[in-house]
Design an enzyme around this catalytic site. Sequence first.
Site, PDB file in Angstrom:
ATOM      1  N   GLU A 188       0.882  -1.170   0.000  1.00 46.75           N
ATOM      2  CA  GLU A 188       0.000   0.000   0.000  1.00 46.75           C
ATOM      3  C   GLU A 188       0.912   1.210   0.000  1.00 46.75           C
ATOM      4  O   GLU A 188       1.479   1.560   1.031  1.00 46.75           O
ATOM      5  CB  GLU A 188      -0.882  -0.013   1.256  1.00 46.75           C
ATOM      6  CG  GLU A 188      -1.829  -1.208   1.306  1.00 46.75           C
ATOM      7  CD  GLU A 188      -3.073  -0.968   0.466  1.00 46.75           C
ATOM      8  OE1 GLU A 188      -3.453   0.209   0.300  1.00 46.75           O
ATOM      9  OE2 GLU A 188      -3.649  -1.953  -0.024  1.00 46.75           O
TER      10      GLU A 188
ATOM     11  N   CYS B 165      -2.042   9.035   2.483  1.00 47.60           N
ATOM     12  CA  CYS B 165      -1.733   8.528   1.138  1.00 47.60           C
ATOM     13  C   CYS B 165      -2.802   8.888   0.122  1.00 47.60           C
ATOM     14  O   CYS B 165      -2.529   8.996  -1.065  1.00 47.60           O
ATOM     15  CB  CYS B 165      -1.557   7.020   1.190  1.00 47.60           C
ATOM     16  SG  CYS B 165      -2.847   6.173   2.124  1.00 47.60           S
TER      17      CYS B 165
END
Lengths: 484, 537
Positions: free
Chosen positions: A216, A251
């Site tokens: 990720e 993110c």
Amino acid sequence: MEGGFDGAGAAEVVAELRESFESGRTRSFEWRVAQLKGIARLIVEKEAEITAALDDDLAKPQIESFIGEISMVRESCRFALKELKRWMKPEKVATSVTTFPSSAKVVSEPLGVVLIISAWNYPFLLSIDPVIGAIAAGNAVVLKPSEVAPATSSFFARILPDYVDNSCIRVVEGSIPETTALLDQKFDKILYTGNARVGRIVMTAAAKHLTPVVLELGGKCPVLVDSNVDIKVATRRIVAGKWGCNSGQACIAPDYIITTKSFAPKLVDALKITLEKFYGKDPLESADLSRIVNSNHFKRLMNLLDDEKVSGTIVHGGQRNEKRLRIAPTILLDVPSDSLIMKEEVFGPLLPIVTVDELREGFGLINSKGKPLAAYLFTKDRKLEEKFVKSVSAGGMVINDTILQVTNPRLPFGGVGESGMGSYHGKFSFDAFSHKKAVLSRGFGGDVSMRYPPYTAHKQKILRGLITGNIIAVFLALIGWTRH
Amino acid sequence: MESVGVEGVANEVRTDYESGKTRSLAWRRSQLKALQRLLYEEEEGMFTALKQDLGKHQAEAYRDEVGILIKSVNYALENLKKWMTPCRVPVPLLAFPTRGELVPEPLGVVLIFSSWNFPIGLSLEPLIGAIAAGNAIVLKPSELAPASSNFLAKSVPKYLDSMSVKVVRGGPDVGQKLLEQKWDKIFFTGSSRVARIVMAAAAKHLTPVAVELGGKSPAIFDSLSSARDRKVAVERIVGAKWVPCSGQVCIGVDYVLVEEQFAPILIDQLKATLEKFYPRFDCLSRIINEQHFQRLSNLIKDPSVAATIIHGGSLDSETLFIEPTILLDPPLDAEIMNEEIFGPLLPIITLKKIEDSIEFIRARPKPLVIYAFTKDEKLRSRITAETSSGSLTFNDTMIQVLSLCNLIFITPWHRSRSFHCLLVVRVRRIAIWRSGWEWVRTVPRQVLLRHVQSHESRAEEELPAGVHVPVPAMGCMEAALHAIRLPLRLRHSAPSPAGLETRLISTRSPLLLAAMITAAIICRNNRLYLPFDIINR
């Protein structure tokens, strides 16, 4: 932090966990439910401590801690507990004529011992959420929280053992040496949340053991803003997604905006108004903004801001307080595309705006960079929306809002290309940590001697029909009529 | 091929992908249909290449490679539109009003490495998935099967879009240079040693990989009371050991586990079956090359291992032939019991109780497949729950691959979900028939299959919907239909605008239409000449 946790220490931990896993303990429904309930209890009983740790690490406002981390984990736990039985059930699949008579199913089984390496920006969520998935799938887990968020890391090391089965779930604290020692061991799956540079290191280490990975990562998440939007709602959502998320250190936070030259001034004004409403006239003093996590990142952001190519483009903000590691929400207008801020992921409270003549040019700009973890579009034009979904590739997309894709447990959360591989959340977590075993059962009847030698022409004709599932061909072959 | 050459190929394919051409349904369909034609028209060429590379018998080549590919490409064509459709996802009430969707999109440019034992099958199977998902592809077949490699290099550009689907031939050095380029996915079939190299290289570009490896796949042989069952079971074991490529197959039976009291029965049956299948050895593939021949010879060279050979054992280095060989209880620390055999040697390991086989398997690395021949339900549940393998098959062997479309052929890598993995195999039941009459009434709109029987590339879109009859066949058909035209409300129309020799007949008689469509569906795959086509919109 354990002193001297080296290769031997790591090997010992993994060996113990493997033994526990081999004993079969983690596979039962009851065990998995007990662990998940333990985590649910931890959230309820230790909420204050979690919030305090997050405040310590990031000066995270209490509401953000609650909405962005604690309640997300609680939801994740609840969803897993509700659905687990269904997820664990084998899935029956249809069989074909070729294998008649047979029955087929797909059985989900745990992979074994998994390693979860988490990040510092949502240190509680990004540690526990994958652990929930790994436990739901019946694995033993090693969790390595980020050392850049030391209060949360220490919280896990101290408190988590009281709520879960220690023989199967362990926390290992540490930084690079400890992580390297762990990566030398053989795991059955690794889930890493962080940046692409370390992602490569993790994958390379995993390659030695052929360990599958979920990465990720991040990327520059663009926001395209059309001129036909409800500007008040749109700016509120952009501001909440950018600065309401750990001061841009997320993110999936909007990284930069693309809008038309004509609309840009209106957008900037609206952003300024909203920022003042949310954070007051002196945002450095606002209790509703997180701080920058440490001086390294502070310096990195200063570098982006003080780049001579962009210093003249600041239209709002720019104030900073190095001692308290705070940077005010900053907007930059018309930054050059070769500036550092447009090349690297910002991961901070700086928002560059790029202007184009027509919004569709933005697609080309987005595609010229690595595929991001998320891409956002604000528009009322359905055609533009369709074109956006078709032409832009990203981990996930949201139309007319930001960051909400992570709140839906039925949508997979993950990247593509530079923003990562694999996904999790909801059932996708369960699947990420499971092996889907194909099980085919046959009886002893229905044997087809055509499969076996000696091969004759007659056998081959029938075989043709049988393989392509073609009953007619088999029949025709049996009576001697084929296409030849 | 020099590195500039490899880089040039990679860049060309990427430029072609960026043009967006591979994303359309039309392109994907046209490529899959072209592949269908390749498999149909180049069959002889494939058989010849496989015979040359591996001494593979035509029947084996069809059963294990060509036939499976035909099945896969047909399945992909049938399901392509469905796979490409975004699927709706429920959204929590809190987020109302919001719509959630999962949209499949191609990854980009995919690199496929294939192996030498099923050189055509293992090259084109991932290709089908990659094309169906809308990617551009570079395929590197194994240099150890040069005839197949040449065949692919010649025929793939002939049938498929040569700008988006390229074949690169060469050895490990070419493979290395390919790995230096950036890909959006790498699909690798081969040994775990090379897989580590591939994955480490992929890590530099954060490229996801799918690796199909191997392992020591055991067959658990429980006591079966019926002699017929034992015969069938042993035939299936032989069918997974020597029949496919002389044991050089990833899902073959590597070794057998049996209770010591039943070992003699098993061995006798094995010998009898071998005699039946191989009165001569011309149906047996040979070993791929000298290196592997040497490797296999070394496995039985050790005196402690050679002493346990109870059948076969003869080698011929000239013809690279190894006789089907059975060993009884070779030492467990010998290489033959620790490395994947990948050849025609079958160790039989005896156990006190058959349940010990579970422990035996668990003590070793997870295999690609576990086979278990048993009627004992309890043992079956235990094997399913307590062992871990890529897949598990009861009472048969190899056939899980022939059932490819519906099961997942996987290592712990594959995800059965979306196009992020090349082999898309989610199965959903489509109920077309709600009631017989309703089907008959609405079938022209509901039939999802299109059948255009033509060897030229006909532009389907130019032909109007309805029943088309090639003119040469019109004569007798017309005469017959003429006779019943009035009661059935048939009418003729002008020749189709495409200038092709068909005539359009429409019929509003649902029964006649239903019968004709049913006949067309049934004969579709069989390529039997039918005096009419159904074109549906």
